[in-house]
Scaffold this motif. Sequence first.
Motif, PDB file in Angstrom:
ATOM      1  N   UNK A  12       1.977   9.250   5.307  1.00  0.00           N
ATOM      2  CA  UNK A  12       1.614   7.820   4.684  1.00  0.00           C
ATOM      3  C   UNK A  12       2.891   6.125   5.406  1.00  0.00           C
ATOM      4  N   UNK A  13       3.887   7.734   5.210  1.00  0.00           N
ATOM      5  CA  UNK A  13       5.301   6.638   5.575  1.00  0.00           C
ATOM      6  C   UNK A  13       4.809   6.488   6.890  1.00  0.00           C
ATOM      7  N   UNK A  14       4.618   6.840   7.886  1.00  0.00           N
ATOM      8  CA  UNK A  14       4.581   6.417   9.599  1.00  0.00           C
ATOM      9  C   UNK A  14       3.747   5.671   9.865  1.00  0.00           C
ATOM     10  N   UNK A  15       2.241   5.345   8.826  1.00  0.00           N
ATOM     11  CA  UNK A  15       1.017   4.349   8.616  1.00  0.00           C
ATOM     12  C   UNK A  15       1.487   3.051   8.530  1.00  0.00           C
ATOM     13  N   UNK A  16       1.808   3.363   7.006  1.00  0.00           N
ATOM     14  CA  UNK A  16       2.626   2.158   7.054  1.00  0.00           C
ATOM     15  C   UNK A  16       3.363   1.021   7.700  1.00  0.00           C
ATOM     16  N   UNK A  17       4.505   1.623   7.743  1.00  0.00           N
ATOM     17  CA  UNK A  17       5.521   1.137   9.142  1.00  0.00           C
ATOM     18  C   UNK A  17       5.603   1.383  10.454  1.00  0.00           C
ATOM     19  N   UNK A  18       3.866   1.863  11.053  1.00  0.00           N
ATOM     20  CA  UNK A  18       3.967   1.278  12.701  1.00  0.00           C
ATOM     21  C   UNK A  18       3.761   0.391  13.454  1.00  0.00           C
ATOM     22  N   UNK A  19       5.253   0.274  14.761  1.00  0.00           N
ATOM     23  CA  UNK A  19       5.080  -0.990  14.930  1.00  0.00           C
ATOM     24  C   UNK A  19       4.138  -1.783  15.631  1.00  0.00           C
ATOM     25  N   UNK A  68       0.362  -1.350  -0.259  1.00  0.00           N
ATOM     26  CA  UNK A  68      -0.351  -0.061   0.083  1.00  0.00           C
ATOM     27  C   UNK A  68       0.918   1.389   0.019  1.00  0.00           C
ATOM     28  N   UNK A  69       1.775   1.544   0.777  1.00  0.00           N
ATOM     29  CA  UNK A  69       2.808   2.324   0.895  1.00  0.00           C
ATOM     30  C   UNK A  69       3.607   2.464  -0.345  1.00  0.00           C
ATOM     31  N   UNK A  70       4.212   1.863  -1.084  1.00  0.00           N
ATOM     32  CA  UNK A  70       4.640   1.240  -2.788  1.00  0.00           C
ATOM     33  C   UNK A  70       3.365   2.133  -3.487  1.00  0.00           C
ATOM     34  N   UNK A  71       2.131   1.831  -3.818  1.00  0.00           N
ATOM     35  CA  UNK A  71       1.324   2.046  -4.693  1.00  0.00           C
ATOM     36  C   UNK A  71       1.096   3.337  -4.804  1.00  0.00           C
ATOM     37  N   UNK A  72       1.341   4.521  -3.284  1.00  0.00           N
ATOM     38  CA  UNK A  72       1.016   6.193  -2.552  1.00  0.00           C
ATOM     39  C   UNK A  72       2.852   6.406  -3.242  1.00  0.00           C
ATOM     40  N   UNK A 117       7.614  11.476  -6.717  1.00  0.00           N
ATOM     41  CA  UNK A 117       8.467  10.498  -8.341  1.00  0.00           C
ATOM     42  C   UNK A 117       9.754  10.700  -7.846  1.00  0.00           C
ATOM     43  N   UNK A 118      10.389  11.765  -6.470  1.00  0.00           N
ATOM     44  CA  UNK A 118      10.992  11.520  -6.263  1.00  0.00           C
ATOM     45  C   UNK A 118      11.965  10.115  -5.273  1.00  0.00           C
ATOM     46  N   UNK A 119      10.809   9.729  -4.634  1.00  0.00           N
ATOM     47  CA  UNK A 119      10.611   9.183  -3.632  1.00  0.00           C
ATOM     48  C   UNK A 119      10.881   7.482  -4.813  1.00  0.00           C
ATOM     49  N   UNK A 120       9.605   7.826  -5.255  1.00  0.00           N
ATOM     50  CA  UNK A 120       9.454   6.577  -6.501  1.00  0.00           C
ATOM     51  C   UNK A 120      10.667   6.196  -7.114  1.00  0.00           C
TER      52      UNK A 120
END
Length: 418
Positions: A325-332, A181-185, A190-193
């Motif tokens: 988006x990052x913090x939500x995807x990788x929440x512990x 889901x994170x990758x899809x966002x 674009x720089x991060x992609x």
Amino acid sequence: MSDYADLLIIGAGPAGMAAALAAAPSGARIVLLDDNPLPGGQIWRDGPQAKLPAQARQMREQLLGLSNVRHHADTRVIAQAGPKQLLLEDAERGWVMTYETLILCTGARELLLPFPGWTLPGVTGAGGLQALIKGGLPVSGERLVIAGSGPLLLASATTARSNGARIVRIAEQASRGAVAGFAAQLPRWPHKLLQSFGLFDHHYRTGSHVLEALGSDRLEGVRLHQQGKVVELACERLAVGFGLIPNTQLGQALGCALSGTALAVDAWQASSLADHYAAGECTGFGGSELALVEGAIAGLAAVGERDAAQRLWPQRARWQGFADTLNHAFAIAPALKQLAKPDTLVCRCEDVAFQALAGHADWRAAKLASRCGMGACQGRVCGGAAQHLFGWTPPVPRPPFSPARIETLLCLDDTPPL
């Protein structure tokens, strides 16, 4: 001995550098200080084996060309000497800095969660290993397992691989669905992609986390929970990082309010304390792009250039969206709170095990009974772990904030009363 700055910036990472560059055209007398030998912070850390991005080199050169910006390297804040006064120390002297306005760009540190064997030689933080390698640590030919959460795992693996390490596994605790889901966002940035393509590693596994570091005198292997199965891998190094914790201690000591675990700021990056701003990861983790724009906003607002600062708000909102988006995807995951066994050390400075802490109501009670947090790191490692494991609020630090020479502390006696 005392000194003066119209604008004092603490921390010379991306946020601090951006703040100084944004404020410099005002002609203000600016002092930028950091405890590292060169500007760049942890994300742009320099060293014999470091490869600085072009933006970092360019910003460093721009700072060197500014006559109204002084950079104090290898400098630590020791104590508050009075209202708008800080006691500082470097390798040669201690002195008091008086300032009109302050910007805190104190960054973040790794969240290290205790697990059996985590104190074995050969086990480090993921960011810690990256910093050691950039500083010259030889890892060529060594087998390396990296575990934890977030893109820092991939960045650390890239640094290690480029210096000859053999990547055995990258264990990401987030689920496959969360990472997908994170990758899809990522096309939204674009720089991060593009950056993600360069970091990808075929040893990467989602839904996986460390269970135990194996060995007697030093690390010999690691036991992982990998997508529902337990696996053991032989390795010489294990790097583990579960995200970042904002460095708020100095801000708290000065009287700045918190929002969650980070320093609270308004739209101008102003803290709750008048004439004190904060930017970068001490206000919440979001990567270098967010830190840069927050630093620029803080620098402009601190010298009264509010129209220019406001024009940067849309850029900040864009990168804040990435951070959210990052913090939500990788929440512990909650399961990682169960890694420590009763005899697992939580405070490694004072040899305090999990079972000695679990029955206490808060940090103060645990500290009085066990000396937890009273060692060399002064709770910087175990404090974050205890907050995650038990929900304890770390105490406001008391001076001196770092070990200091007696001669430096005597400078407080020379400070005139206000």
